[in-house]
Structure formats: structure tokens, C-alpha cells
Design an enzyme around this catalytic site. Structure first.
Site, PDB file in Angstrom:
ATOM      1  N   CYS A 111       0.824  -1.214   0.000  1.00 34.20           N
ATOM      2  CA  CYS A 111       0.000   0.000   0.000  1.00 34.20           C
ATOM      3  C   CYS A 111       0.859   1.266   0.000  1.00 34.20           C
ATOM      4  O   CYS A 111       1.695   1.456   0.879  1.00 34.20           O
ATOM      5  CB  CYS A 111      -0.894  -0.035   1.239  1.00 34.20           C
ATOM      6  SG  CYS A 111      -1.739   1.524   1.562  1.00 34.20           S
ATOM      7  N   TYR A 149      -5.416   5.595  -9.116  1.00 36.27           N
ATOM      8  CA  TYR A 149      -6.576   4.786  -8.695  1.00 36.27           C
ATOM      9  C   TYR A 149      -7.819   5.168  -9.503  1.00 36.27           C
ATOM     10  O   TYR A 149      -8.639   4.320  -9.850  1.00 36.27           O
ATOM     11  CB  TYR A 149      -6.849   4.966  -7.194  1.00 36.27           C
ATOM     12  CG  TYR A 149      -5.886   4.182  -6.326  1.00 36.27           C
ATOM     13  CD1 TYR A 149      -6.205   2.893  -5.881  1.00 36.27           C
ATOM     14  CD2 TYR A 149      -4.651   4.708  -5.964  1.00 36.27           C
ATOM     15  CE1 TYR A 149      -5.329   2.165  -5.097  1.00 36.27           C
ATOM     16  CE2 TYR A 149      -3.757   3.987  -5.186  1.00 36.27           C
ATOM     17  CZ  TYR A 149      -4.095   2.716  -4.756  1.00 36.27           C
ATOM     18  OH  TYR A 149      -3.218   1.989  -3.993  1.00 36.27           O
TER      19      TYR A 149
END
Ligand SMILES: N[C@@H](CCC(=O)N[C@@H](CS)C(=O)NCC(=O)O)C(=O)O
Length: 324
Positions: free
Chosen positions: A49, A192
Site C-alpha cells: 500500500c 486509482y
């Protein structure tokens, strides 16, 4: 129902990230609710992440390893409970199950979800990393990386081994804030928005903004070593975590392939420069990164096959020393 970021889609098919919920602050003031104490806090991360990795980067480069412990989850999302369909971050059951991931020796949790439920049994949001955990009060202090890095930068200086490093110095704060805003929207979150878009229009808009911002960075980095001048700042750490994932993951998995990072001369050398900054390379685990993205988004990549390339070596020489 338990949700993941991949489900955060607006009616126009665009990805819309929801806000983090635990927003307490650790303070250097000993009388505060969460005072900066050695060995009191624990950072739960995933090496995959980018948001968690920026917290780990701060922990390492500020010299907080002895003061703040950390644990990484397994890279691939799994079912977090038998009673529903949610998939998310889980811990391995032994030290040998998954290199670089560890069981949760602190709370004995099987998943990140279990930690949120321990902190608040009524919690209904996403079960995201990073999680900054208070061992004393047995709760989550904060799960918003942009705030965790600010705490690590300034509040632990009594115990940090590299207290003199200030990544948010007063004279650059407005420039860092201004840079963060467009870098976050167009690049960090922008990749994203490209990858999770569910309509062509949402993707087209995101990809155009992404490449305008990357071009802008490349121009800035043609005249100075870092984004806000010739010293490394928070703005660079925040950009780095996205750039280091770009050619290995985002270019293919999120369809950010208009141009690769290694085709931008300044951005590519800049990424190598930051990768080689003291402590930084240990925060990058490309195995975990690739396993997570390619293996945990079944709506994008149903078979979870991990591509073999490109395998870029960021420890190679760069040309950024030309700026002093
Ligand atoms: N705003 C958060 C975002 C963190 C975030 O989105 N983490 C992702 C991994 S990259 C996550 O844990 N997602 C879990 C999920 O979507 O269920 C931060 O910056 O700390």
C-alpha cells in the site's frame, strides 16, 4: 455491508475515495491523551500500500525503528470472516508463511478488520492500512497516512535518531501543501481513478489529468533536485510511493500506459535518487506490491496472474547530483 476501495464508485462510474475515520494526534506534550512515548505505538502496514508505505518511509528515515514497532500484513487480500464475503488484509499464521509479513503478536488479530473491531465494535467503514495503534489504550490513534507522517516528522524528535531531518520545514510549508494538493488529486489518487474507473469518460478524464501532472513534475525536476527546491520534503516522499509502483503495476494494472515512468528522464532519475535515500529502499517490497494489486482486484484481474516484468533496478546510478 463491509466494503473495499474498489467499491467506492460514483453514479458516473468514477472512483471516489472515502475519508479516514480515526483522526487523533500523538503529541510531544506529555500531558496529552496520546503523548509521544517510546515503544507505546505500533504501526500496521502493508508493503503493497502506497499510503502505508509513506508512513513506513518516515519511520525509517526519521530513525524511529526502536521507538515504534511495525508489522506488515500478507499482500493478497483474503476473506476476513466466514460469515460474510468481505475480502481484505490478513496476517499470516506463522513467521514462515509469507516473507516480510508477520502474525499479529500484539493483539492476536487475524485481520486488519479485527483490529478495527477491537478499537470500535460498531465500526462500519473500510478496514484500511495504515493503522497506528496505541498499545497502552488498546485502540487506533489514527488511520490517515497524511496525518501519521506529520506526527512522525515532528512529535517524536526527543526520541528519533534522526531528529534533525525536517521534511515539513516552516519556510516550505505553503509550497509543500500546494504541491501535495495537485499531486494527490492527479497522481497519488489519480492512478486509482484511472484503474478503478467504470466508464470510459471517467477513465479518460483521470488519465489526462494524471499525465498533465506528471509532465508538470518532470519540468519542475528539470530545474531542481526535488519538488519544492533542493532539499527532500514531504512532497517528495508522497510522490515517490506512487512513482515506485508506476511501471511495475499502474502502467499495466491501472491502464496508465500513455507513457512509462522510465520515459520521463527527470522523474525516473528522481525516483532512483529517493529510493537510494538512507532507509528508503527497505520500505519497497516489489513482491508484495505486485502480489497485492494483480492478485486482489478480481473485477480488474480475475485470474490474479502476476506479470513477470519489467523488474527495474532503482539502485542504479542517477543524475540528480547535478543539483546541489
Ligand atoms: N486515506 C488513507 C487511505 C489508505 C488506503 O486506501 N489503504 C488501502 C490500501 S492501499 C486499504 O487498506 N484498502 C482496504 C480496502 O479498500 O478494503 C490513508 O492515506 O491513510
Amino acid at each position: 455491508m463491509s466494503r473495499s476501495s474498489i467499491d467506492e464508485i460514483s453514479s458516473s462510474g468514477a472512483f471516489q475515495r472515502t475519508l479516514s475515520t480515526f483522526r487523533n494526534f500523538i503529541s510531544r506534550d506529555p500531558s496529552s491523551q496520546f503523548p509521544a512515548e517510546s515503544e507505546r505505538y505500533h504501526l500496521y502496514i502493508s508493503y503493497a500500500c502506497p499510503w502505508a508505505s509513506r508512513c513506513l518511509a518516515y519511520l525509517k528515515i526519521k530513525g524511529l525503528e526502536k521507538a515504534i514497532s511495525f508489522t506488515s500484513v500478507k499482500p493478497r487480500w483474503e476473506r476476513t470472516k466466514e460469515t460474510d464475503e468481505h475480502i481484505g488484509w490478513v496476517f499470516p499464521s506463522s513467521l514462515t508463511e509469507e516473507p516480510a509479513a508477520e502474525p499479529d503478536f500484539l493483539n492476536g488479530a487475524k485481520s486488519i478488520r479485527a483490529l478495527y473491531e477491537l478499537a470500535n465494535p460498531n465500526y462500519t467503514g473500510k478496514y484500511s492500512v495504515p493503522v497506528l495503534w496505541d498499545k497502552k489504550l488498546k485502540t487506533i490513534v489514527n488511520n490517515e497516512s497524511s496525518e501519521i507522517i506529520r506526527m512522525f516528522n515532528s512529535e517524536f524528535n526527543e526520541i528519533a535518531e534522526n531528529a534533525a531531518l525536517d521534511l515539513y520545514p516552516p519556510h516550505l510549508q505553503s509550497s509543500i501543501d500546494e504541491t501535495n494538493e495537485w499531486v494527490y488529486d492527479s497522481i497519488n489518487n489519480g492512478v486509482y481513478k484511472c484503474g478503478f474507473a467504470r466508464t470510459q469518460e471517467a477513465y479518460d478524464e483521470a488519465v489526462q489529468k494524471l499525465y498533465e501532472a506528471l509532465d508538470k513534475c518532470d519540468v519542475i525536476l528539470g530545474r531542481q533536485r526535488y519538488l519544492c527546491g533542493n532539499m527532500l520534503t514531504e512532497a517528495d516522499v508522497r510522490l515517490f510511493v506512487t512513482l515506485i509502483r508506476f511501471d511495475e503495476v499502474y502502467a499495466l494494472h491501472f491502464k496508465c500506459n500513455k507513457k512509462l515512468l522510465r520515459e520521463f528522464p527527470n522523474l525516473f532519475n528522481y525516483t532512483k535518487d529517493i529510493f537510494q535515500f538512507n532507509g528508503m529502499s527497505s520500505t519497497v517490497n516489489m513482491e508484495h506490491i505486485k502480489q497485492n494489486y494483480y492478485g486482489s482486484h478480481p473485477t480488474i484481474d480475475p485470474f490474479g496472474i502476476i506479470p513477470s516484468g519489467p523488474g527495474i533496478d532503482y539502485s542504479f546510478s542517477h543524475d540528480r547530483d547535478r543539483f546541489t
